[in-house]
Scaffold this motif. Structure first.
Motif, PDB file in Angstrom:
ATOM      1  N   LEU A  57       0.830  -1.209   0.000  1.00  0.00           N
ATOM      2  CA  LEU A  57       0.000   0.000   0.000  1.00  0.00           C
ATOM      3  C   LEU A  57       0.864   1.259   0.000  1.00  0.00           C
ATOM      4  CD1 LEU A  57      -2.744  -1.041   2.578  1.00  0.00           C
ATOM      5  CD2 LEU A  57      -3.097  -0.565   0.159  1.00  0.00           C
ATOM      6  N   GLY A  58       1.920   1.229   0.810  1.00  0.00           N
ATOM      7  CA  GLY A  58       2.798   2.395   0.894  1.00  0.00           C
ATOM      8  C   GLY A  58       3.561   2.609  -0.397  1.00  0.00           C
ATOM      9  N   TYR A  59       4.014   1.513  -0.983  1.00  0.00           N
ATOM     10  CA  TYR A  59       4.739   1.600  -2.248  1.00  0.00           C
ATOM     11  C   TYR A  59       3.848   2.206  -3.320  1.00  0.00           C
ATOM     12  CZ  TYR A  59       6.752  -0.073  -6.619  1.00  0.00           C
ATOM     13  OH  TYR A  59       7.239  -0.141  -7.882  1.00  0.00           O
ATOM     14  N   LYS A  60       2.535   1.877  -3.260  1.00  0.00           N
ATOM     15  CA  LYS A  60       1.577   2.428  -4.221  1.00  0.00           C
ATOM     16  C   LYS A  60       1.216   3.874  -3.885  1.00  0.00           C
ATOM     17  CE  LYS A  60       0.751  -0.698  -7.295  1.00  0.00           C
ATOM     18  NZ  LYS A  60       1.119  -0.384  -8.696  1.00  0.00           N
ATOM     19  N   GLY A  61       1.625   4.345  -2.707  1.00  0.00           N
ATOM     20  CA  GLY A  61       1.432   5.766  -2.400  1.00  0.00           C
ATOM     21  C   GLY A  61       0.391   6.080  -1.353  1.00  0.00           C
ATOM     22  N   MET A  62      -0.096   5.094  -0.606  1.00  0.00           N
ATOM     23  CA  MET A  62      -1.080   5.420   0.432  1.00  0.00           C
ATOM     24  C   MET A  62      -0.396   6.086   1.621  1.00  0.00           C
ATOM     25  SD  MET A  62      -3.879   3.098   2.360  1.00  0.00           S
ATOM     26  CE  MET A  62      -4.625   3.666   3.872  1.00  0.00           C
ATOM     27  N   PRO A  63      -0.772   7.315   1.958  1.00  0.00           N
ATOM     28  CA  PRO A  63      -0.110   8.005   3.064  1.00  0.00           C
ATOM     29  C   PRO A  63      -0.528   7.444   4.416  1.00  0.00           C
ATOM     30  CG  PRO A  63      -1.847   9.374   2.178  1.00  0.00           C
ATOM     31  CD  PRO A  63      -1.820   8.133   1.351  1.00  0.00           C
ATOM     32  N   ARG A  64       0.294   7.699   5.421  1.00  0.00           N
ATOM     33  CA  ARG A  64      -0.082   7.281   6.774  1.00  0.00           C
ATOM     34  C   ARG A  64      -0.897   8.384   7.428  1.00  0.00           C
ATOM     35  NH1 ARG A  64       5.571   8.373  10.044  1.00  0.00           N
ATOM     36  NH2 ARG A  64       4.365   7.711  11.836  1.00  0.00           N
ATOM     37  N   ARG A  65      -1.503   8.043   8.574  1.00  0.00           N
ATOM     38  CA  ARG A  65      -2.209   9.004   9.412  1.00  0.00           C
ATOM     39  C   ARG A  65      -3.420   9.651   8.743  1.00  0.00           C
ATOM     40  NH1 ARG A  65       2.551  12.079  12.869  1.00  0.00           N
ATOM     41  NH2 ARG A  65       3.014  10.301  14.176  1.00  0.00           N
TER      42      ARG A  65
END
Lengths: 535, 202
Positions: free
Chosen positions: A447-455
């Motif tokens: 998910l992060g690699y695809k660009g989903m930001p945290r928080r």
């Protein structure tokens, strides 16, 4: 010695001291009882933090509002972070297992300052209480995240003061524990226990103690500055008054990066003990293990900048911090290689603690490698503040420290309680925990690699599938956790009586009865051999 | 029962603990010294001009007071070692008086600034620009934190003096006095750095 020494001393659980009932615990200066005080408080706060995490994952099962508003979500990840970092993983291994085992493993009757030790626990409880008070008073709970970044931390209407002061008090507790352990190790080793005859777990506590002593005051003063900023408008970090918010980040991470090593070093120590014991083999490369512990503690001070690659620093600083970050991977890798080499040609006994150690190595390696991806400048720009970071530090902090914590729990449980646990349920719990863990956090890498930001409590539709899988992982992980904890509690009643050395360990704690007597040793042992003398 | 929990005493251990604690204290102030250096570097002129407004006279007096108080507390350790109880208490009393004198000076010094509307959050100070706000912010925070340490030190010394009076601290067992001395010297040492940073470098 007097003849009374020949009478069997009562175990620390049965010993009737000056006080009765609950007071025999909360006023006890016995390091073993204090360790259990910590254990139960940490488990309670861990359950709180984990439940917050479970609810947040449930919110993320679908885009848009599912069960909570954006503001509640912000408050939840803030509280989850503060509790898990300051009240669970930082004190976790040192305060529970360090307290219980450090004196026994080095052949001492207690820590150097038993009353100070109890005081640390009170500071701990006070600190967490302040953090919890902040949730229910003032104009709404804190919503800055556990990092309290300036200038938002003194501009938000959230009730920051008690939370920040709570973190400060927790820091005090951590400093006092570290100080106590350092003095204990310097002054109270049994005769014959030279520095290089000390087991690895005390060694890692020693390295941790220095970090606690020398890094924690930096965050202490930084949090005080935030408090002064908010109450007196001094302008340390407020750009409107000439202050520099980036300087806050530097000070914050000057502590908070070394703090990662407060979490992971004792974990590595516990894993070293477990692997040596269940391989029935001397720890491979003992000297290198000791040196790498100290190296991690030392180099760990010089890598904080890698949390700030996108915050604004000179490019020279960027290169330096990136290089240093790669350097810190070397001692960690030395440890992994040495663990593997210890198992090589060992006579391996497949018991629950050993499975936990295997789980630790697996998730720690994934966490470590993803750290290298984040530590290189180019990829960091892409991945900064995404779910990838979230996955990385959960693999290290929850995976690394958490696995070591439960591994240590299953390893030393017979010693601490005098009972054996049901290893079948323990293994089932571990299996669910590990599966859930990988599904929950492994998906976050993608998910992060695809660009989903945290928080964020909301996300774009393209991340939906990944989030469903991840949330389901959280349910599996949570049920595994439930089984593990219920099993350990149930075994307190139904478990078989534990012998003094159920695993065939060679370190000193296995030479005393389970549970240990009040003063640990009838006579202080004289140490002649190294800690893992299997031949 | 009493044979199980024997009282242990090891003075070297206590002193080692105190030394480690002093490291922590140094790092606590170390964070502030870093912030000071960064802002001094960025606001060199404003810090230069603002520093000239501080009274070097009072600063010097306070430095001398603290140095003498460190001497008196060190002498009281020698006195207790030579079993001269009264003289030890007298010297500790002197230390307390000197510490209070330091605080009184500080009170008047701060009072002067307040009269001129120089204090954190003052709108008149804000008009003078960022450099002055930061200089005085750091000045009040760092000397304030130092004064807090002085107050804590004075409480320790008072407790020690009472314990000597009650013979709890005597020529055989004076490690608490030594530790308080160590703490007092550290507070003194930090002032030795604060004094030039705020008063002398102009």
């Amino acid at each position: 010695m007097s003849t009374q020494k020949d009478i069997e001393e009562p175990s620390y659980l049965d010993y009737k001291g000056k006080y009765r009932g609950i007071f025999s615990w909360i006023l006890s200066t016995d390091h073993k009882r204090i360790a259990l005080l910590y254990l139960f408080s940490i488990l309670a706060f861990f359950a709180t933090g984990a439940t917050l995490g479970l609810l947040m994952k449930f919110e993320l099962i679908a885009p848009g509002k599912t069960i909570m508003t954006a503001q509640t979500y912000n408050a939840f990840f803030t509280l989850h972070g503060i509790i898990m970092i300051f009240a669970v993983v930082i004190p976790g291994l040192p305060a529970v297992f360090g307290n219980f085992l450090l004196p026994i493993m080095i052949g001492a009757k207690d820590v150097a300052f038993p009353r100070l030790n109890l005081l640390s626990w009170y500071f701990y409880v006070m600190g967490v209480s302040l953090v919890l008070i902040s949730q229910f008073t003032g104009q709404g709970p804190p919503d800055t995240g556990w990092t309290f970044y300036a200038p938002y931390s003194f501009r938000t209407t959230g009730n920051m003061l008690p939370a920040v002061f709570g973190a400060f008090v927790l820091g005090f507790s951590s400093i006092l524990t570290g100080l106590n352990f350092l003095v204990t190790i310097h002054r109270m080793r049994a005769p014959g226990m030279k520095w290089l005859k000390m087991p690895l777990f005390p060694w890692t506590l020693y390295a941790t103690g220095w970090i606690q002593l020398l890094a924690t005051p930096i965050i202490g003063i930084t949090l005080l500055m935030i408090i002064a900023e908010k109450t007196l408008h001094i302008g340390f970090f407020d750009p409107a008054l000439g202050g520099d918010p980036i300087l806050y980040q530097h000070l914050f991470w000057t502590y908070s990066h070394p703090a990662v090593y407060i979490m992971i070093l004792p974990a590595m120590g516990a894993i070293s003990e477990i692997i040596s014991t269940f391989s029935h083999k001397t720890l491979f490369g003992y000297n290198f293990m000791v040196a790498s512990s100290l190296a991690i503690a030392f180099v760990g001070y010089f890598v904080w900048g890698h949390h700030m690659f996108t915050s604004g620093m000179s490019s020279t600083a960027l290169y330096a911090f990136s290089l240093l970050t790669f350097l810190v991977a070397i001692p960690s890798a030395i440890k992994v290689f040495n663990w593997i080499a210890t198992m090589h040609k060992g006579s391996i006994d497949l018991q629950t603690p050993f499975y936990w150690a295997m789980g630790f190595i697996f998730v720690f390696m994934i966490g470590g490698f993803s750290g290298l991806i984040l530590g290189s400048l180019a990829t960091n720009i892409h991945l900064h503040n995404t779910h990838f970071v979230l996955a990385h530090f959960h693999f290290i902090v929850f995976g690394g420290t958490g696995f070591a914590f439960f591994g240590a729990m299953h390893y030393w449980y017979p010693k601490m309680t005098g009972k054996m646990y049901d290893s079948r349920w323990a293994n089932i719990g571990l299996f669910l925990f590990l599966t859930g863990f990988i599904v929950l956090y492994g998906t976050m890498f993608y998910l992060g690699y695809k660009g989903m930001p945290r928080r964020y409590y909301d996300y774009d539709e393209i991340f939906h599938t990944g989030n469903i899988i991840s949330t389901m992982g959280s349910w599996v992980l949570y049920s595994g956790l439930g089984i593990i904890i219920i099993n350990l509690f149930a075994s307190l009643k139904s478990g078989a009586k534990a012998p003094s050395n159920p695993w065939g360990g060679k370190t000193l704690e296995w030479s005393v009865p389970s549970p240990p007597p009040v003063e640990n040793f009838k006579e202080i042992p004289v140490v002649t051999k190294g800690p893992y003398s299997y031949k | 029962m009493s044979t199980i929990l024997v009282k242990h005493r090891d003075d070297l251990t206590s002193k080692t603990g105190m030394w480690f604690f002093l490291f922590t204290e140094l790092l606590l102030f170390g964070g502030l010294f870093i912030v000071y250096s960064v802002y001094r570097y960025r606001n060199a002129t404003a810090f230069h001009l603002a520093a000239q407004e501080l009274s070097v006279f009072i600063g010097t007096i306070n430095t001398i007071i603290l140095l003498i108080s460190s001497t008196t507390i060190a002498m009281s350790i020698t006195a207790i070692r030579k079993q001269n109880k009264k003289f030890a208490i007298l010297l500790l009393g002197l230390t307390i008086i000197l510490g209070l004198a330091f605080l009184v000076n500080k009170y008047f010094e701060w009072g002067e600034h307040f009269k001129e509307h120089i204090y954190p959050g003052s709108s008149i100070l804000a008009l003078r620009g960022h450099g002055d706000v930061l200089f005085y912010g750091l000045y009040f925070f760092m000397t304030g934190l130092h004064a807090l340490h002085i107050i804590i030190g004075l409480i320790f010394i008072l407790v020690i003096a009472v314990s000597i009076l009650r013979n709890k601290i005597n020529s055989d067992n004076y490690v608490l006095l030594e530790n308080s001395g160590l703490y007092w010297h550290l507070v003194d040492l930090i002032w030795i750095f604060l004094f030039p940073l705020f008063y002398l470098i102009t």
